[in-house]
Design an enzyme around this catalytic site. Structure first.
Site, PDB file in Angstrom:
ATOM      1  N   LYS A  17      53.064  45.035 214.874  1.00  0.00           N
ATOM      2  CA  LYS A  17      51.834  44.643 214.180  1.00  0.00           C
ATOM      3  C   LYS A  17      52.089  44.163 212.763  1.00  0.00           C
ATOM      4  O   LYS A  17      51.415  43.259 212.296  1.00  0.00           O
ATOM      5  CB  LYS A  17      50.755  45.728 214.228  1.00  0.00           C
ATOM      6  CG  LYS A  17      51.183  47.115 213.901  1.00  0.00           C
ATOM      7  CD  LYS A  17      50.051  48.094 214.141  1.00  0.00           C
ATOM      8  CE  LYS A  17      50.338  49.401 213.416  1.00  0.00           C
ATOM      9  NZ  LYS A  17      51.658  49.983 213.774  1.00  0.00           N
ATOM     10  N   ARG A 131      65.371  49.059 214.471  1.00  0.00           N
ATOM     11  CA  ARG A 131      64.897  48.601 213.154  1.00  0.00           C
ATOM     12  C   ARG A 131      65.607  49.422 212.073  1.00  0.00           C
ATOM     13  O   ARG A 131      65.945  48.917 211.013  1.00  0.00           O
ATOM     14  CB  ARG A 131      63.385  48.799 213.096  1.00  0.00           C
ATOM     15  CG  ARG A 131      62.704  48.271 211.872  1.00  0.00           C
ATOM     16  CD  ARG A 131      61.199  48.236 212.090  1.00  0.00           C
ATOM     17  NE  ARG A 131      60.610  49.558 212.116  1.00  0.00           N
ATOM     18  CZ  ARG A 131      59.309  49.794 212.333  1.00  0.00           C
ATOM     19  NH1 ARG A 131      58.480  48.798 212.540  1.00  0.00           N
ATOM     20  NH2 ARG A 131      58.841  51.016 212.325  1.00  0.00           N
TER      21      ARG A 131
END
Ligand code: AMP
Length: 189
Positions: A17, A131
């Site tokens: 997002k 990540r």
């Protein structure tokens, strides 16, 4: 499209997002409001809010509602939000959603539109850990914790927003997901 685009981008941690919000910022020239980014800045600056939030964020829990609600209240009152905004990472609890609904009504703003990104759990855990490093809370353990917290506290909001919610598949290339997002908003790519 109406004159303002008040958008909530929902989705579990790792659903992309934040990345998609940045693309909407460019496309619609509206600001991204990421409570996670604002809180990380507060931690980095050593402010009172930052001191209060750091340990909570590091273990993957939610910062108290009143803290994030106040952050959003202040941010939404700034002039650059007049034509809209993309909220990313807020609201995360029922209380936050109710307070946001009230705040928008108070400000005479259109109710938020909500788009949720759907990504399966296994894929999310892989993405969060990949990540890694850059964020203190991107370890395997906190990834699981944040996913659990999402399911417990945030997923129920999908029901709160059912009348204004569109859910899209969050798996695929960044461009594919952006195209689905724009489609859901009724905007051309
Ligand atoms: P994010 O970058 O959105 O994943 O947020 C990072 C961390 O900041 C979260 O794991 C929470 O500890 C905290 N945080 C961000 N947004 C909120 C929110 N709306 N409510 C409570 N805590 C939040």
């Amino acid at each position: 499209m109406s004159r303002e685009l008040n958008l909530i981008l929902m989705g579990p941690p790792g659903s992309g997002k934040g990345t998609q919000a940045k693309r909407l910022v460019e496309k619609f020239q509206i600001p991204q409001i990421s409570t996670g980014d604002i809180l990380r800045e507060a931690v980095a600056s050593g402010s009172a809010v930052g001191k209060r939030a750091k340990a909570i964020m590091d273990r993957g829990d939610l910062v108290p509602d009143e803290v994030v609600i106040e952050i959003v209240r202040q941010r939404l009152s700034r002039a650059d939000c007049k034509t809209g905004f993309v909220l990313d990472g807020f609201p995360r609890t029922k209380k936050q959603a109710v307070e946001l609904d009230k705040l928008l009504a108070e400000l005479g703003r259109a109710p938020a539109r909500v788009v949720a990104l759907r990504v399966a759990d296994d894929e999310l855990r892989k993405r969060i850990v990949a990540r890694g490093e850059g964020r203190a809370d991107d370890t395997e353990e906190t990834a699981k914790k944040r996913l659990d917290v999402y399911k417990r506290d945030t997923q129920p909001l999908l029901d709160h927003y059912r009348s204004q919610l569109v859910s899209i598949d969050g798996v695929g290339s960044l461009d594919d997901v952006t195209a689905r997002l724009l489609g859901a908003l009724g905007a051309a790519a």
